[in-house]
Design an enzyme around this catalytic site. Structure first.
Site, short mmCIF file in Angstrom:
data_model
loop_
_atom_site.label_atom_id
_atom_site.label_comp_id
_atom_site.label_asym_id
_atom_site.label_seq_id
_atom_site.Cartn_x
_atom_site.Cartn_y
_atom_site.Cartn_z
N SER A 28 1.05 -1.04 -0.03
CA SER A 28 0.02 0.01 -0.02
C SER A 28 0.86 1.11 0.07
O SER A 28 2.02 1.05 0.10
CB SER A 28 -0.81 -0.09 1.20
OG SER A 28 -0.25 0.19 2.23
N LYS A 29 0.31 2.37 -0.08
CA LYS A 29 0.89 3.65 -0.16
C LYS A 29 1.74 3.83 1.14
O LYS A 29 2.78 4.50 1.11
CB LYS A 29 -0.12 4.99 -0.25
CG LYS A 29 -0.17 5.07 -1.79
CD LYS A 29 -1.54 5.92 -1.96
CE LYS A 29 -2.45 5.34 -2.88
NZ LYS A 29 -3.59 5.21 -2.49
N ARG A 30 1.36 3.18 2.32
CA ARG A 30 2.19 3.39 3.45
C ARG A 30 3.53 2.73 3.35
O ARG A 30 4.53 3.10 4.18
CB ARG A 30 1.50 2.47 4.79
CG ARG A 30 0.22 3.43 5.08
CD ARG A 30 -0.45 2.69 6.34
NE ARG A 30 -0.63 1.32 6.13
CZ ARG A 30 -1.87 0.97 5.51
NH1 ARG A 30 -2.73 1.53 5.01
NH2 ARG A 30 -2.09 -0.50 5.22
#
Ligand code: GLU
Length: 339
Positions: free
Chosen positions: A258-260
């Site tokens: 994910s963008k995390r």
């Protein structure tokens, strides 16, 4: 029928990112497969920006994503930056196509208005914890809806599709035969949200038809959207594309990227000095396209592309803990020369 008929059956593939965050290693792997599949057979490759969900779109992200794809060594024949015969290639500029499709479905008496919220539907669901909230046929209006509902439908009303008890079947190039009983699995799904935004399912089905996409290559997480899109395409008329869903890349903890996972974005890799050829080689190896983690350009990879290898490596790929280190380490990887 408003669909432009297919002129010929030349392979046309696409990569359709949503500009909601930086592309990560998993997106790069999917894009690389989609691009190689098209280039391997001398086909056309399109980039389409799926920026309909305005609240989630990050300004400047489409340009950043295209820069990342170029850095990886990919090119395209039509896209947001260069246009093309079926443009524009940003969904936010294609509202008239989605509206025309909705109008056609309305004439086919396939639509109805719904004022229930997701929360209502979740409360009514027999399995409320499922990711897809099923909207059962029993929730269609029982009273006569005013014939003007469609022209008057605006914010506050979801436009839904009447989904019959029909089984949709298709053959996925990687995951084999698939079937879905739409009425049970997803029910009457939304085509336009309460906030006026056209739903992903409608936009993708319309664009893949209109742009004459012959094969959709995308992440396995969208495998269960395909039946909905095929049903829509059948209603709208036109030739169904074929589908190849590709395995995902998971982070070292086994979770979907994910963008995390900012350190796994292409931008971060580039900034840490990773050469695109090294990443391409590593990804190709992870797919069984190459026996070793050699360093090679995307263009050099085309000749090694083989769907059978991807099929054999169809489990999700968990990134090894030393992935980043091995990409930036000084150890020279052998260079793979084109044969
Ligand atoms: N826009 C979607 C995404 O970024 C992909 C849609 C598709 O390939 O059909 O996940």
């Amino acid at each position: 029928m408003y669909i432009i008929p297919m002129q010929n059956m030349e392979y046309q593939g696409r990569f359709a990112p949503s500009p909601t965050g930086l592309l990560h290693v998993g997106n790069a792997r999917t894009a690389l497969i989609a691009w190689c599949a098209a280039r391997h057979c001398g086909g056309i490759f399109i980039v389409r920006g799926e920026d309909l969900d305005k609240p989630r779109v990050v300004p400047g992200m489409m340009e950043a994503q295209m820069n990342d794809l170029k850095w990886l060594g990919l090119d395209w024949d039509a896209g947001p930056d260069i246009g093309g015969v079926h443009g524009p290639y940003l969904q936010s500029l294609r509202h008239q196509h989605y509206q025309a499709a909705l109008d056609q479905l309305h004439r086919q008496e396939m639509l109805f208005p719904c004022t229930r919220s997701r929360k209502d539907l979740r409360g009514l669901a027999s399995e409320p914890n499922r990711a897809t909230i099923v909207c059962p046929q029993s929730l269609r209006p029982t009273h006569d809806v005013s014939p003007q509902w469609y022209t008057e439908a605006n914010r506050g009303v979801t436009i839904r599709l009447k989904v019959p008890d029909q089984r949709i079947e298709f053959l996925d190039r990687v995951f084999g035969p698939q079937k879905e009983l739409l009425a049970v699995e997803v029910g009457d799904f939304a085509l336009r949200r309460k906030d006026g935004i056209y739903a992903y399912q409608l936009a993708v089905a319309v664009d893949d038809l209109f742009m004459n996409i012959t094969e959709v290559v995308r992440g396995k997480d969208l495998l269960d959207s395909t039946a909905r899109q095929l049903f829509l395409m059948d209603l709208l008329g036109g030739t169904r594309p074929s589908y190849a869903h590709v395995p995902l890349v998971l982070n070292p903890n086994g979770e979907k990227l994910s963008k995390r996972d900012a350190s796994l974005s292409l931008a971060a890799l580039r900034e840490s000095g990773v050469a695109p050829e090294r990443l391409v080689g590593y990804l190709a190896w992870s797919l069984g396209l190459l026996p070793d983690k050699v360093s090679l350009s995307a263009r050099e990879l085309i000749q090694h592309f083989d769907w059978n290898a991807v099929k054999k490596h169809r489990s999700d790929w968990i990134l090894p803990g030393n992935f980043l280190r091995s990409l930036v380490s000084d150890v020279t990887l052998s260079h793979c020369t084109a044969t």
